[in-house]
Design an enzyme around this catalytic site. Structure first.
Site, PDB file in Angstrom:
ATOM      1  N   ASP A   1       0.824  -1.206   0.000  1.00 34.85           N
ATOM      2  CA  ASP A   1       0.000   0.000   0.000  1.00 34.85           C
ATOM      3  C   ASP A   1       0.860   1.259   0.000  1.00 34.85           C
ATOM      4  O   ASP A   1       0.487   2.269  -0.610  1.00 34.85           O
ATOM      5  CB  ASP A   1      -0.931   0.001   1.217  1.00 34.85           C
ATOM      6  CG  ASP A   1      -1.952  -1.123   1.166  1.00 34.85           C
ATOM      7  OD1 ASP A   1      -2.312  -1.542   0.042  1.00 34.85           O
ATOM      8  OD2 ASP A   1      -2.385  -1.587   2.232  1.00 34.85           O
TER       9      ASP A   1
ATOM     10  N   SER B   1       4.381   3.398   9.414  1.00 36.09           N
ATOM     11  CA  SER B   1       5.707   3.107   8.853  1.00 36.09           C
ATOM     12  C   SER B   1       5.987   3.862   7.564  1.00 36.09           C
ATOM     13  O   SER B   1       7.080   3.742   7.005  1.00 36.09           O
ATOM     14  CB  SER B   1       5.846   1.600   8.583  1.00 36.09           C
ATOM     15  OG  SER B   1       5.054   1.196   7.469  1.00 36.09           O
TER      16      SER B   1
END
Length: 322
Positions: free
Chosen positions: A270, A309
């Protein structure tokens, strides 16, 4: 920070919000219930877990966050429930400035992914669509103006097929279709993708939908070639640590990935799609966009979590060794 790393990250994306247009993500918004266990239980067995946390997730929301962190102007089209989980699911979308005016609040609960990870890093995931299941053709059509005005429209496989198809028809800009998970779509919708973004396994399943009576090749390059030959305008095949292959009518490019120590690969795909979409909205060529997206994906695997992240414009991206 090296000049090369900074300019590769900032220059294209920094022009996207004013000069080139917006990214609209039509897709899923979830809460990830993350449970850590020493090992996965056998059928009928009860184990004591080591930790549990609730984190924002959903492929649509993940990709929206990744694009916004890189400077793109991003709007989210989706649905959440009238529950406390909705606040968890949308927290980082809000923090990074994603426009959520087209996120509906519905009677179904906010989508939930039950994720169990053992000490070896192996995971099991059960997704309960909840509110995402209401993102059908009618719900998408109610946002027709938003979708038609976008420079780039990003779609995934976590809302109903009819909703994906309607969004693809409404898009007048570039359509990025990350068909993950692979669900049954009509061929016309798949062929509208520019690009279709899939990994090796997903590519084989999509090709089987487009060419049901032909054998599916196993080699990555042949999968890409066949998808192009079946009428898809452009293809990006993600290959994990090996990088990606991107191809369109102008040619095929093999893009290497930086070598990094992977801690958690969840959501890295993603991150890649979000970065790719931000770059395409900035007017960058497909090969150049893929080169940055590969580096963003490599950055994301170096820490735990999905949305947390993803890099910002201030972060140094790993580079490919010459």
């Amino acid at each position: 920070m090296s000049h090369l790393a900074r300019s590769a990250l900032i220059s294209p994306a920094s022009t996207s919000t004013s000069a080139h247009g917006s990214v609209v993500v039509v897709g899923s918004i979830n809460v990830d219930q993350l449970i850590r266990v020493q090992r996965h239980p056998k059928p009928g067995e009860t184990l004591i877990g080591t930790s549990m946390e609730y984190l924002p997730g959903g492929k649509g929301a993940n990709q929206a966050v990744a694009a916004a962190r890189l400077g793109a102007s991003v709007r989210m089209v989706g649905a959440v429930g009238r529950d406390l989980q909705a606040d968890v699911a949308t927290a980082i979308l809000t923090d990074v400035g994603v426009d959520q005016s087209a996120v509906r609040t519905v009677g179904e609960p906010t989508g939930l992914a039950l994720v169990s990870v053992d000490d070896d890093g192996e995971n099991t995931i059960v997704v309960i669509p909840g509110a995402n299941a209401l993102m059908g053709a009618q719900a998408v059509q109610s946002n027709a103006g938003i979708i038609a005005a976008a420079s780039v429209v990003v779609l995934q496989g976590e809302i109903p097929a009819e909703g994906i198809a309607q969004a693809a028809r409404l898009a007048t800009g570039r359509g990025v279709l990350n068909l993950a998970p692979v669900i049954e779509l009509d061929a016309a919708t798949i062929r509208r993708a520019d690009p279709l973004v899939v990994n090796e396994h997903e590519a084989a399943l999509v090709l089987a939908q487009l060419e049901p009576h032909r054998a599916v090749p196993t080699e990555d390059a042949k999968l890409v070639s066949r998808l192009l030959g079946s009428g898809v305008a452009s293809v990006v095949l993600t290959r994990g640590a090996k990088g990606a292959i991107c191809a369109d009518r102008d040619g095929t490019n093999i893009v290497a990935s930086p070598t990094v120590v992977a801690v958690d690969s969840a959501g890295a795909g993603d991150a890649f799609v979000g970065a790719l979409s931000a770059q395409l909205a900035a007017g960058v060529s497909l090969p150049q966009a893929v080169r940055l997206a590969v580096r963003v994906g490599a950055f994301a695997v170096q820490s735990r979590g999905t949305q947390t992240s993803y890099p910002t414009l201030a972060d140094v991206l790993p580079t490919v060794n010459a």
